[in-house]
Design a protein around this motif. Structure first.
Motif, PDB file in Angstrom:
ATOM      1  N   ARG A  89       0.892  -1.604   0.043  1.00 45.92           N
ATOM      2  CA  ARG A  89      -0.091   0.059   0.414  1.00 45.92           C
ATOM      3  C   ARG A  89       0.864   1.478  -0.042  1.00 45.92           C
ATOM      4  O   ARG A  89       0.511   2.474  -0.657  1.00 45.92           O
ATOM      5  CB  ARG A  89      -0.688  -0.600   1.109  1.00 45.92           C
ATOM      6  CG  ARG A  89      -1.617  -1.728   0.962  1.00 45.92           C
ATOM      7  CD  ARG A  89      -2.498  -1.098   2.359  1.00 45.92           C
ATOM      8  NE  ARG A  89      -3.566   0.064   2.405  1.00 45.92           N
ATOM      9  CZ  ARG A  89      -4.522   0.400   3.654  1.00 45.92           C
ATOM     10  NH1 ARG A  89      -4.278  -0.479   4.595  1.00 45.92           N
ATOM     11  NH2 ARG A  89      -4.590   1.176   3.666  1.00 45.92           N
TER      12      ARG A  89
ATOM     13  N   ARG B 217       1.855   1.876  -3.245  1.00 48.47           N
ATOM     14  CA  ARG B 217       1.510   1.917  -4.351  1.00 48.47           C
ATOM     15  C   ARG B 217       0.897   3.517  -4.301  1.00 48.47           C
ATOM     16  O   ARG B 217       0.416   4.715  -5.436  1.00 48.47           O
ATOM     17  CB  ARG B 217      -0.343   1.285  -4.646  1.00 48.47           C
ATOM     18  CG  ARG B 217       0.007   0.093  -4.585  1.00 48.47           C
ATOM     19  CD  ARG B 217      -1.458  -0.956  -4.892  1.00 48.47           C
ATOM     20  NE  ARG B 217      -2.011  -0.526  -4.634  1.00 48.47           N
ATOM     21  CZ  ARG B 217      -2.105  -1.421  -3.551  1.00 48.47           C
ATOM     22  NH1 ARG B 217      -1.621  -2.846  -2.636  1.00 48.47           N
ATOM     23  NH2 ARG B 217      -3.380  -1.303  -1.929  1.00 48.47           N
TER      24      ARG B 217
ATOM     25  N   HIS C 258      -4.225  16.044  -7.804  1.00 54.18           N
ATOM     26  CA  HIS C 258      -5.292  14.965  -7.652  1.00 54.18           C
ATOM     27  C   HIS C 258      -6.639  16.233  -7.453  1.00 54.18           C
ATOM     28  O   HIS C 258      -7.565  16.285  -7.867  1.00 54.18           O
ATOM     29  CB  HIS C 258      -5.475  14.007  -6.624  1.00 54.18           C
ATOM     30  CG  HIS C 258      -7.220  13.268  -6.868  1.00 54.18           C
ATOM     31  ND1 HIS C 258      -7.096  12.103  -8.158  1.00 54.18           N
ATOM     32  CD2 HIS C 258      -7.761  13.227  -6.008  1.00 54.18           C
ATOM     33  CE1 HIS C 258      -7.531  11.520  -7.725  1.00 54.18           C
ATOM     34  NE2 HIS C 258      -8.247  11.969  -6.520  1.00 54.18           N
TER      35      HIS C 258
ATOM     36  N   GLU D  73      -6.128   7.400   1.009  1.00 57.36           N
ATOM     37  CA  GLU D  73      -6.127   6.588  -0.143  1.00 57.36           C
ATOM     38  C   GLU D  73      -7.734   7.124  -0.686  1.00 57.36           C
ATOM     39  O   GLU D  73      -8.273   6.982  -1.591  1.00 57.36           O
ATOM     40  CB  GLU D  73      -6.202   5.239  -0.888  1.00 57.36           C
ATOM     41  CG  GLU D  73      -4.673   4.744   0.396  1.00 57.36           C
ATOM     42  CD  GLU D  73      -4.480   3.054   0.442  1.00 57.36           C
ATOM     43  OE1 GLU D  73      -3.618   2.585   0.165  1.00 57.36           O
ATOM     44  OE2 GLU D  73      -6.153   3.149   1.590  1.00 57.36           O
ATOM     45  N   GLU D  74      -8.261   7.348   0.557  1.00 58.48           N
ATOM     46  CA  GLU D  74      -9.888   7.941   0.443  1.00 58.48           C
ATOM     47  C   GLU D  74     -10.009   9.023  -0.727  1.00 58.48           C
ATOM     48  O   GLU D  74     -10.804   9.365  -1.264  1.00 58.48           O
ATOM     49  CB  GLU D  74     -10.496   8.343   1.757  1.00 58.48           C
ATOM     50  CG  GLU D  74     -11.668   8.525   1.730  1.00 58.48           C
ATOM     51  CD  GLU D  74     -12.828   8.317   2.701  1.00 58.48           C
ATOM     52  OE1 GLU D  74     -14.096   8.130   2.545  1.00 58.48           O
ATOM     53  OE2 GLU D  74     -11.663   8.255   3.551  1.00 58.48           O
TER      54      GLU D  74
ATOM     55  N   LEU E  97      -7.049  10.322  -2.396  1.00 54.27           N
ATOM     56  CA  LEU E  97      -7.059  10.295  -3.747  1.00 54.27           C
ATOM     57  C   LEU E  97      -8.123   9.440  -4.644  1.00 54.27           C
ATOM     58  O   LEU E  97      -7.464   9.016  -5.477  1.00 54.27           O
ATOM     59  CB  LEU E  97      -5.832   9.604  -3.746  1.00 54.27           C
ATOM     60  CG  LEU E  97      -4.898  10.373  -3.068  1.00 54.27           C
ATOM     61  CD1 LEU E  97      -3.577   8.853  -2.784  1.00 54.27           C
ATOM     62  CD2 LEU E  97      -3.932  10.906  -3.990  1.00 54.27           C
ATOM     63  N   SER E  98      -8.786   8.445  -3.709  1.00 47.16           N
ATOM     64  CA  SER E  98      -9.720   7.304  -4.831  1.00 47.16           C
ATOM     65  C   SER E  98     -10.900   8.662  -5.107  1.00 47.16           C
ATOM     66  O   SER E  98     -11.765   7.659  -5.710  1.00 47.16           O
ATOM     67  CB  SER E  98     -10.182   6.655  -3.741  1.00 47.16           C
ATOM     68  OG  SER E  98     -10.809   6.955  -2.412  1.00 47.16           O
ATOM     69  N   THR E  99     -10.912   9.868  -4.687  1.00 47.00           N
ATOM     70  CA  THR E  99     -12.524  10.661  -5.254  1.00 47.00           C
ATOM     71  C   THR E  99     -12.455  10.878  -6.791  1.00 47.00           C
ATOM     72  O   THR E  99     -11.379  11.469  -6.891  1.00 47.00           O
ATOM     73  CB  THR E  99     -12.294  11.839  -4.490  1.00 47.00           C
ATOM     74  OG1 THR E  99     -11.739  12.214  -2.920  1.00 47.00           O
ATOM     75  CG2 THR E  99     -13.142  12.884  -4.450  1.00 47.00           C
ATOM     76  N   PRO E 100     -13.758  10.132  -7.152  1.00 42.64           N
ATOM     77  CA  PRO E 100     -13.773  10.023  -8.621  1.00 42.64           C
ATOM     78  C   PRO E 100     -13.368  11.839  -9.037  1.00 42.64           C
ATOM     79  O   PRO E 100     -14.069  12.560  -8.319  1.00 42.64           O
ATOM     80  CB  PRO E 100     -15.401   9.728  -8.908  1.00 42.64           C
ATOM     81  CG  PRO E 100     -15.501   9.675  -7.452  1.00 42.64           C
ATOM     82  CD  PRO E 100     -14.594   9.658  -6.841  1.00 42.64           C
TER      83      PRO E 100
END
Length: 581
Positions: free
Chosen positions: A4, A7, A96, A307-308, A310-313
């Motif tokens: 993790r 990544r 991001h 990570e949350e 960075l995972s936002t659309p």
């Protein structure tokens, strides 16, 4: 965890180098311990054989020197890694969020972003370096010792494996409790941070109300944090003592097995000494893991929060976006839009056309959809249905950078950076000449403000522009829009709470925006003077377009715009009655 982290970080090479150095040191420690076997075998005997021990002693000295060299190399690498990793990850996060829809930036999300960029990233980078190394050592060193022990006595090696298994199970339970406690403590800390910001921002109000030291909500947040911390410590006590008990029981078992092997004549004194040394070096780092587990779980939770984010659309962008806008006209065709999480559409089948080079005024009661129209043009959100075109191109087909280059926004809540007036304007166009700066300031009526400030252009405006009045901040924002030379300008007139001088200046500045024949101005209008300067008026109500036309045409219809104008005129002539007589 390691996967993790790999990544997560844009360039993990520095982290990998540090961890490889640490792993090399841990394995080297175990191998150096293995040298005890031939050394003690040669020395612990009735007639010590120095010659037989010498090659192993030389090899041990070389290994110790190599270990020192690795330590010298690893220390600066660790310091460099912590700073570099934090900087890399912050840049990754900022890149991001720059691709997210502008509507994502609510107060809650901005608070999460601020905490993520500062606390989570900084702490994760620090822990990855300072905790990662000891954890690697505390796992690889015992593993190496077990392998070495198998070459000495398989029974002791199996006992060490059994101790490791029981310790692992106890550690897992402690880790789960530590993770839950860290999450709850982070929630409580976020509550304290929110109340602390409120305490700082609302000091004038709090002092006027006699609560300068904080509100009951602030005290409740502090008490909640204290109780959460105390409860977390209470729950962590039991698994901590259980794990410590496992390590101590393991040491007792090692002593018992060693004694039994010696008494039964299965091992010699030299071998027994080696086994005890190996067991001690096995148990010591294993025991340290309980001290590291809380930090490890904190690191894991911080990684999850990053990570949350960075995972936002991100804002959807076509494979081959349009990168040029021919004309600056704006057209809505049967647009329907509902805010995320909402139930009622903010706009319902809205159709309107703002021609290039014109000024369009949006009017209507509060909640009619005026601000939503401007937000959709700037693509704060994507529409649910219909089509929204700029220059004849659907905004979803445009490159986001191209769209925003063509748009300048002047809304009610003007934000200025804690810098000089000059630098706040140069945000729009850093390469602008002084003549261009002065021209923009004059058109926005900002020159009048600059002249009466002691430091002129070099006056610092304070955090958010706090050193300027609301009207003065709007003049800076309008000047910035003019300096940007954007072909589409979105303005919320926001003059209802301004003094007459600022109101007149801003009304004139908005009118000056429309003087450029290549510029399309869309203004949420409140004042008759602004409406008089508009080429086109769009009247909205309950998310629908009720009327369109010129101001004069709409006044004659007797519709919604005419009623709003009549209400304003009546309110403008209100007077407070003199009751003194």
């Amino acid at each position: 965890m390691i996967r993790r982290l790999y990544r997560l970080w844009p360039n993990p090479k520095l982290l990998a180098r540090l961890w490889l150095l640490t792993a090399g040191q841990a394995v080297l420690q175990g191998l150096l311990l293995a040298l005890l076997i031939p050394i003690l075998d040669a020395l612990v005997r009735p007639e010590p054989d120095i010659g037989a021990a010498t090659p192993w002693l030389v090899l041990g000295a070389a290994g110790a020197l190599l270990y020192a060299v690795l330590s010298v190399i690893a220390t600066p690498v660790g310091f460099a890694a912590a700073g570099a990793l934090a900087a890399q990850l912050r840049r990754k996060l900022m890149h991001h969020v720059s691709t997210l829809t502008l509507g994502w930036f609510t107060a809650e999300h901005k608070a999460r972003l601020a905490r993520g960029v500062t606390a989570d990233v900084g702490s994760a980078a620090h822990l990855a370096v300072t905790i990662g190394g000891p954890v690697i050592t505390s796992t690889l060193l015992p593993a190496t010792v077990v392998i070495v022990t198998f070459t000495v006595d398989w029974r002791m090696a199996l006992l060490l494996c059994a101790i490791a298994l029981v310790a692992y199970l106890a550690l897992r339970r402690a880790a789960r409790i530590a993770e839950i406690s860290e999450i709850e403590l982070e929630r409580a800390a976020a509550g304290v941070a929110s109340r602390a910001i409120e305490l700082g921002q609302a000091q004038p109000v709090l002092r006027a109300a006699g609560h300068a030291e904080g509100t009951p909500r602030m005290r409740a947040a502090l008490e909640d944090h204290r109780e959460t911390y105390r409860e977390g410590m209470r729950r962590a006590r039991q698994p901590f003592f259980v794990y410590t008990g496992v390590i101590m029981a393991g040491f007792v078992a090692v002593l018992a097995l060693t004694a039994q092997l010696m008494l039964s004549g299965r091992v010699e004194a030299a071998t027994a000494i080696v086994l005890l040394v190996l067991a001690a070096r096995f148990l010591e780092p294993l025991g340290n893991l309980i001290e590291l587990i809380g930090a490890l779980r904190a690191l894991r939770n911080q990684i999850a929060r990053i990570e949350e984010l960075l995972s936002t659309p991100t804002l959807p962008v076509p494979a081959e976006p349009v990168r040029r806008i021919a004309e600056a006209d704006v057209e809505f065709s049967d647009v329907t839009f509902t805010y995320p999480g909402g139930d009622t559409p903010a706009l319902k089948e809205v159709s309107l056309h703002c021609r290039a080079g014109t000024t369009t005024a949006l009017v209507g009661p509060s909640g009619s959809g005026k601000t939503t129209v401007t937000r959709l043009i700037a693509r704060f959100f994507d529409i649910d249905s219909g089509a929204l075109r700029v220059g004849g191109v659907d905004v979803r087909e445009l490159d986001p950078g191209t769209l925003l280059d063509e748009i300048a926004i002047v809304f009610q809540d003007v934000y200025l950076f804690d810098d000089t007036i000059e630098d706040n304007l140069r945000l729009a166009r850093p390469e602008a000449t002084w003549d261009e700066l002065r021209e923009a300031a004059t058109a926005a009526r900002l020159d009048e403000v600059i002249e009466r400030l002691p430091a002129g252009w070099q006056t610092r405006v304070g955090e958010g522009g706090a050193q300027l009045s609301g009207g003065e901040r709007q003049r800076v924002a309008i000047a910035r829009a003019m300096l940007k030379r954007a072909r589409i300008v979105l303005v919320d007139e926001a003059s209802s709470a301004l003094d007459p001088e600022n109101e007149a200046a801003i009304t004139r500045a908005i009118a000056n925006l429309g003087d450029d024949p290549d510029r399309t101005v869309i203004v949420i209008a409140h004042r008759p003077a602004t409406l008089a300067a508009a080429d086109h008026v769009v009247s909205l109500e309950d998310g629908r377009v009720m009327e369109t036309g010129t101001r004069e045409e709409l006044l004659l219809t007797g519709g919604a715009f005419s009623r709003l104008s009549s209400q304003y005129e009546r309110a403008r002539h209100w007077r407070i009655a003199d009751m003194s007589g």
